[in-house]
Design a protein around this motif. Structure first.
Motif, PDB file in Angstrom:
ATOM      1  N   UNK A  62       0.783  -1.063  -0.175  1.00  0.00           N
ATOM      2  CA  UNK A  62      -0.124   0.001   0.105  1.00  0.00           C
ATOM      3  C   UNK A  62       0.956   1.217  -0.100  1.00  0.00           C
ATOM      4  N   UNK A  63       0.490   2.194  -0.410  1.00  0.00           N
ATOM      5  CA  UNK A  63       1.045   3.567  -0.427  1.00  0.00           C
ATOM      6  C   UNK A  63       0.287   4.611   0.160  1.00  0.00           C
ATOM      7  N   UNK A  64       0.984   5.341   0.971  1.00  0.00           N
ATOM      8  CA  UNK A  64       0.235   6.563   1.592  1.00  0.00           C
ATOM      9  C   UNK A  64       0.050   7.888   0.723  1.00  0.00           C
ATOM     10  N   UNK A  65      -1.200   8.348   0.339  1.00  0.00           N
ATOM     11  CA  UNK A  65      -1.365   9.349  -0.300  1.00  0.00           C
ATOM     12  C   UNK A  65      -1.753  10.730   0.400  1.00  0.00           C
ATOM     13  N   UNK A 110       3.253   7.854 -10.460  1.00  0.00           N
ATOM     14  CA  UNK A 110       2.083   8.808 -10.685  1.00  0.00           C
ATOM     15  C   UNK A 110       1.994   9.945  -9.508  1.00  0.00           C
ATOM     16  N   UNK A 111       2.038   9.366  -8.327  1.00  0.00           N
ATOM     17  CA  UNK A 111       1.832  10.106  -7.056  1.00  0.00           C
ATOM     18  C   UNK A 111       3.078  11.540  -7.235  1.00  0.00           C
ATOM     19  N   UNK A 112       4.297  11.028  -7.919  1.00  0.00           N
ATOM     20  CA  UNK A 112       5.173  11.866  -7.875  1.00  0.00           C
ATOM     21  C   UNK A 112       4.827  12.764  -8.988  1.00  0.00           C
ATOM     22  N   UNK A 113       4.287  12.581 -10.167  1.00  0.00           N
ATOM     23  CA  UNK A 113       3.839  13.424 -11.352  1.00  0.00           C
ATOM     24  C   UNK A 113       2.916  14.249 -10.655  1.00  0.00           C
ATOM     25  N   UNK A 114       1.815  13.840 -10.081  1.00  0.00           N
ATOM     26  CA  UNK A 114       0.848  14.831  -9.328  1.00  0.00           C
ATOM     27  C   UNK A 114       1.130  15.782  -8.559  1.00  0.00           C
ATOM     28  N   UNK A 115       2.417  15.689  -8.009  1.00  0.00           N
ATOM     29  CA  UNK A 115       2.971  16.541  -7.099  1.00  0.00           C
ATOM     30  C   UNK A 115       2.612  16.190  -5.364  1.00  0.00           C
ATOM     31  N   UNK A 116       2.410  14.775  -5.366  1.00  0.00           N
ATOM     32  CA  UNK A 116       1.985  14.218  -4.146  1.00  0.00           C
ATOM     33  C   UNK A 116       2.918  13.612  -3.299  1.00  0.00           C
ATOM     34  N   UNK A 117       4.161  13.397  -3.981  1.00  0.00           N
ATOM     35  CA  UNK A 117       5.327  12.651  -3.297  1.00  0.00           C
ATOM     36  C   UNK A 117       5.985  13.850  -2.509  1.00  0.00           C
ATOM     37  N   UNK A 122      -1.640  28.477  -1.011  1.00  0.00           N
ATOM     38  CA  UNK A 122      -0.763  27.525  -0.409  1.00  0.00           C
ATOM     39  C   UNK A 122      -0.836  26.042  -1.084  1.00  0.00           C
ATOM     40  N   UNK A 123       0.150  25.564  -1.572  1.00  0.00           N
ATOM     41  CA  UNK A 123      -0.206  24.194  -2.219  1.00  0.00           C
ATOM     42  C   UNK A 123       0.719  23.114  -1.432  1.00  0.00           C
ATOM     43  N   UNK A 124       0.306  21.722  -1.449  1.00  0.00           N
ATOM     44  CA  UNK A 124       1.178  20.901  -0.745  1.00  0.00           C
ATOM     45  C   UNK A 124       2.594  20.749  -1.211  1.00  0.00           C
ATOM     46  N   UNK A 125       2.896  20.919  -2.490  1.00  0.00           N
ATOM     47  CA  UNK A 125       4.232  20.784  -3.191  1.00  0.00           C
ATOM     48  C   UNK A 125       4.199  21.756  -4.237  1.00  0.00           C
TER      49      UNK A 125
END
Lengths: 363, 363
Positions: A67-70, A232-239, B69-72
């Motif tokens: 699993x991955x935390x988002x 994809x998490x990195x692409x979305x800016x979520x990493x 404000x953005x998370x990243x």
């Protein structure tokens, strides 16, 4: 909108609430942090014990390989559908007309991933096996939301869920679970999370609904699937460099409340019955199957608001700060049972419902 | 990789470090939260005082109408370029070959937004006015990173920046600032953030580099621009129910450290001079223009690591846990001055450099 404002102000002055876990304030974060050492090292771009241990724990709970935390379910679910779409070579995905991706995400799925959703079922009812069997060919992935939040948190019978899952497996259609409120329906199903998730290829769960954390989500599935989701998490800016400000509370409140879900469910049934005993009031579902339900009134918002305000003022019990109109003579609101309900005095609650019914009868 | 592992282990055992603000651990978050009341209400999907006040404060600091404000920064910058691309009706955007969007984001800009980056300048030097004047026609937006992190944090002279800005305005090319380390270069430029940002149409700043917060970014520009950015923020899955776990530390450490940037810059120059006095060592830039620089060694990683390990063991001062190879006989690492440097004993530091130079001379 004047009656909405008056309702909100009257609600803000009440001391007793029926829904939720209490105020969404900084104390929620401070409580969770108090149990971890100051020297706990921050996660770093998805690595480190604080994130890896929680991901492993949740993979176990959900019965998935990884699993991955988002940071959000919005991000996690778009990504899940994109992965299955790429895998199947089809942009077609299917979900309910009131799916979160369709109505709450500014069309991110279409604008960012160019996926083409097929809306199954009517907006006011659940997706059935028949709907799935009648889908046009070529659907890469079907998303099912358990419970279906926008229609009061309804659930298919478990046998129907199993039949839908078996059909999708046979047809090569990937099955994704929007389990934003999965933990909340386990008492009704009498199943473990892993048993329910076993019917699905990928699963998203949230940590700020019934669990009551700050924000954040887990996406679970096979290792191949979750590894792709990290790209994809990195692409979305979520990493993010560090997600522990959400992970620590997710873990804390998961442990604190996972055992309370059965109680929330029983309390929801009790409270729904009280609403249903009032004139011009009905809940959806009539008998809740989780901690949530919708309360519908056969009255306009203009008619109802003064009644609710009087109840708030005379009893000190706040039912809702706002009402959603569904027609000229109908409105509703959503209620989620959490920790605060068990602290409500039953005699005071009965008196509030007596007063509410008395006033509704007169309209 | 054995020498890398040995270097990291030796570094982990040192008690004195030269770079950064100290450990990235939970204490960083707890310190920031200690200054806010438990009853501070969480932000809710971009609304509420905790987010709105900080956005207004940062809009003021950056001299822009509004900020979000953005998370990243990954999310904020892709969105900025997408908005300008849509505005101009062109998918062409221009940036440096070592731009964060090109090398650290798994091609999110291309995969999610289908933008087509034009790489300006050679990888080892800054973008010049001439590069910009020679761009192919039709570029919607030019992104400039101040300082250019991947080449040691170099900066154009301010007059050249003004000339690039004037050229872009004249040509109708939108100019976006990757200001991940903007606050860190203000002492060198002798300008306010608002003065520098006045040259740009949109600006991103980070709160976990020199500022030392947990994560998070601000994107600033006109109201029309920031309102559109909020729609894309939701599409990306970045409109979290609550972002205060990043906003509270961003505000706390901004106030704590914004006045320290001039000191970091002076210390970076002092430390770079010590490195440059050693054999086989040179810094880029030779004289830093911010709190950061790169330290290049005319030695292989295999040759250098044992030398560094000896310095760590004999002096207790840790320089770096890892080295990046740039060739068979060259390697480097990046250094960012933060709070810890001022606590380092100068005699001990001079002794470490004496020992380092003595050993390097022998190689």
């Amino acid at each position: 909108m004047d009656e909405q404002k008056a309702l909100m102000e009257a609600f803000d002055r009440t001391e007793v609430r029926l829904a939720g876990h209490g105020a969404r304030d900084v104390a929620v974060l401070k409580e969770a942090l108090a149990e971890v050492e100051d020297t706990l090292t921050a996660d770093l771009y998805g690595t480190g014990a604080v994130i890896e241990d929680f991901q492993a724990e949740m993979a176990g709970v959900l019965g998935k390989e990884c699993s991955v935390f988002f940071p959000s379910g919005t991000m996690a679910q778009q990504i899940a559908l994109r992965i299955w779409s790429d895998r199947k070579g089809s942009r077609s995905v299917a979900y309910h007309p009131l799916c979160h991706l369709e109505i709450h995400e500014q069309d991110g799925l279409k604008e960012l991933h160019h996926l083409e959703p097929l809306l199954l079922a009517d907006a006011d009812r659940l997706i059935t096996l028949e709907d799935v069997q009648n889908m046009q060919p070529g659907v890469a992935c079907l998303l099912l939301e358990l419970p279906q939040r926008e229609i009061g948190g309804q659930l298919p019978e478990y046998a129907e869920l199993e039949a839908i899952s078996a059909y999708c497996r046979k047809q090569g259609i990937m099955l994704h679970l929007d389990g934003a409120r999965l933990f909340e329906v386990l008492p009704y199903y009498g199943k473990t999370a892993a048993e329910v998730c076993g019917l699905f290829d990928s699963v998203y769960v949230s940590f700020y609904k019934g669990i009551g954390g700050i924000a954040g989500a887990i996406l679970a599935g096979s290792r191949e699937f979750t590894e792709e989701s990290k790209i994809w998490k990195r692409r979305h800016g979520g990493d993010l460099i560090s997600l522990y400000p959400y992970i620590v509370p997710a873990r804390h409140y998961y442990r604190q409340r996972i055992g309370a879900m059965a109680g929330y469910y029983e309390q929801a049934k009790e409270l729904a019955a009280m609403f249903n005993s009032c004139h011009k009031v009905s809940t959806v579902p009539e008998v809740p199957v989780s901690n949530m339900f919708h309360i519908h009134f056969a009255l306009s918002r203009e008619q109802l608001a003064p009644v609710l305000i009087q109840v708030y003022q005379e009893t000190g019990i706040g039912l809702t700060p706002r009402l959603k109109e569904t027609g000229d003579t109908s409105c509703y609101y959503e209620l989620n049972i959490g920790d605060v309900y068990s602290g409500v005095s039953k005699p005071a609650l009965r008196e509030a419902f007596r007063l509410l019914d008395e006033r509704l009868k007169q309209l």
